[in-house]
Design a protein around this motif. Structure first.
Motif: not given
Length: 452
Positions: A227-232, A219-222, A193-195
């Motif tokens: 990316x969605x937050x940046x797009x928002x 990490x690729x899971x996060x 959960x550190x990421x």
């Protein structure tokens, strides 16, 4: 941690999984141990069984007997838990160990092939359960022919006791393993959960203005979430920029009509229609303040993400302007602010906020206006105190309300403090009025200190 915590849920799920796995492992190990010990016991009993079969002989009186009885002393001790018995078919006991005393072992009625060893659980003396091995032997003619069933049995309580002892010895080791596994799982959850902590820190940086986007170093899971937050954020920035541009265009578009209106006011005054001119001037002033407010919002939208404004220099610059007004020139202005005190806000916005507050102070002060500032924690507290009549406590809310005014006869639209509040809110600050007593009317601005 609350019950809604993802960390707590994962940890509890891991603890439950570890306990279930170790519980099943303990059950399996104990069961395997019991089966192993049972096979060992059955093997030992089979050895005794073979000795009994090899020792079968016919007595001089034509009675079948065991010539060499097993040497284990428990066979001689009554009800010792270790027994043997020879039964001639169909159901005649011809020999048995002394340990059985007057008890005969009840043999099952299953079909036995010659020479094969069968294992049973049968009833023993005093209601005990016995682990028994049995063999059916066809006697030769010299022993009188026919068939006998030879059985050797041992109290199953011995097996149960050994199994319990093994379980008791196993429990502490399983407990240590459980603690180690739970600790390892807790560390795994923390690392996994550190990421999310990194995402939280980056979001805080975006909120404070130190960063603009989450970025891609995750990490690729996060990363899809980032990316969605940046797009928002990109979409929101575009919407806000468009709205601010429209507000700025509208405000600029109103400037020309206001200038025309101001010219008309002057002409009316020249003609002697002063009452109508004053009314139009009041309306024009209200419209001008609205325009300035929207322009200020548009400027804040285009400001840098990590601005810096020196407090003392800004205050002195505003005092230089307000001090030239007819009322401001009669007042004593005192400034007690550290030279290196800076806050996180664009200089133009801080100038506008101070302009509104110092204009109010100059309008109501009798002789003196004092401006002081101090750093408290991560904030700067800037106090503007005038010796005017103050504000009744019950009217503070009305003054802070957008459009709220106490001097209904004066010029303006009651937007000064509303503009100040909007500016401070946009940069994480706040405006407070108090104390509001006569002679010590205080307005306090709180703004975050700059990180630079």
């Amino acid at each position: 941690m609350s019950i809604g915590s993802l960390r707590l849920r994962l940890f509890l799920a891991g603890v439950v999984a570890v306990l279930i796995a170790l519980g099943l492992s303990a059950f399996g190990l104990v069961l395997l141990f019991e089966r192993h010990v049972e096979r060992r016991m059955a093997g030992d009993l089979t050895v005794v069984l073979d000795d009994l079969v090899s020792g079968l002989d016919r007595h001089a009186e034509s009675q079948l007997q065991v010539t060499e009885e097993p040497g284990d002393p428990r066979f001689e001790r009554p009800l010792s838990g270790l027994y043997w018995q020879v039964t001639q078919e169909p159901n005649k006991v011809v020999a048995r160990s002394r340990s059985l005393w007057d008890f005969e072992l009840p043999l099952p009625t299953d079909e036995l092939s010659e020479g094969a060893v069968h294992q049973h659980r049968i009833a023993g003396p005093r209601g005990t359960s016995l682990l028994a091995v049995e063999r059916r032997v066809v006697l030769p003619a010299r022993l009188g022919g026919g068939a006998v069933r030879v059985v050797v049995a041992r109290d199953a309580a011995d097996l149960s006791e050994l199994t319990r002892n093994f379980g008791a010895d196993l429990a502490p080791f399983l407990g240590i393993i459980a603690l180690l596994l739970i600790g390892a799982f807790g560390a795994q959850v923390a690392v996994g959960l550190a990421p999310l902590k990194a995402v939280r820190a980056r979001l805080a940086a975006i909120r404070s203005g130190a960063a603009e986007r989450l970025g891609s170093a995750l990490p690729e899971e996060v990363q899809p979430l980032a990316g969605e937050i940046d797009a928002l954020l990109d979409a929101r920035d575009k919407q806000v920029s468009l709205a601010r541009a429209r507000a700025a265009d509208l405000a600029h578009g109103l400037k020309t009509p206001l200038q025309v209106l101001a010219g008309g006011v002057e002409r009316l005054k020249a003609k002697g229609d002063r009452e109508i001119a004053d009314d139009l001037a009041s309306v024009g002033e209200a419209m001008r303040r609205h325009v300035e407010r929207e322009l200020a919002r548009a400027r804040r939208g285009a400001a840098a993400t990590d601005p810096i404004a020196p407090v003392k220099a800004t205050v002195e610059r505003v005092i230089a302007v307000v001090g030239r007004t007819p009322k401001g020139s009669t007042l004593d202005w005192a400034v007690d602010i550290a030279l290196d005190l800076s806050v996180r806000i664009p200089p133009d916005d801080l100038t506008e906020a101070f302009g509104n507050l110092l204009e109010n102070a100059a309008r109501h002060a009798r002789e003196r206006v004092t401006i002081t500032a101090s750093a408290i924690g991560g904030e700067a507290a800037i106090a503007i105190v005038d010796d005017g009549p103050g504000i009744p406590p019950g009217d503070v809310t009305e003054v802070l309300r957008r459009g709220g005014r106490l001097d209904q006869g004066g010029a303006g639209a009651g937007l000064g403090l509303a503009i100040v509040t909007d500016i401070l809110d946009a940069w994480g600050g706040a405006l407070a009025l108090g104390p509001t007593n006569p002679g010590e009317m205080t307005a306090t601005i709180r703004l975050p200190l700059t990180k630079r």
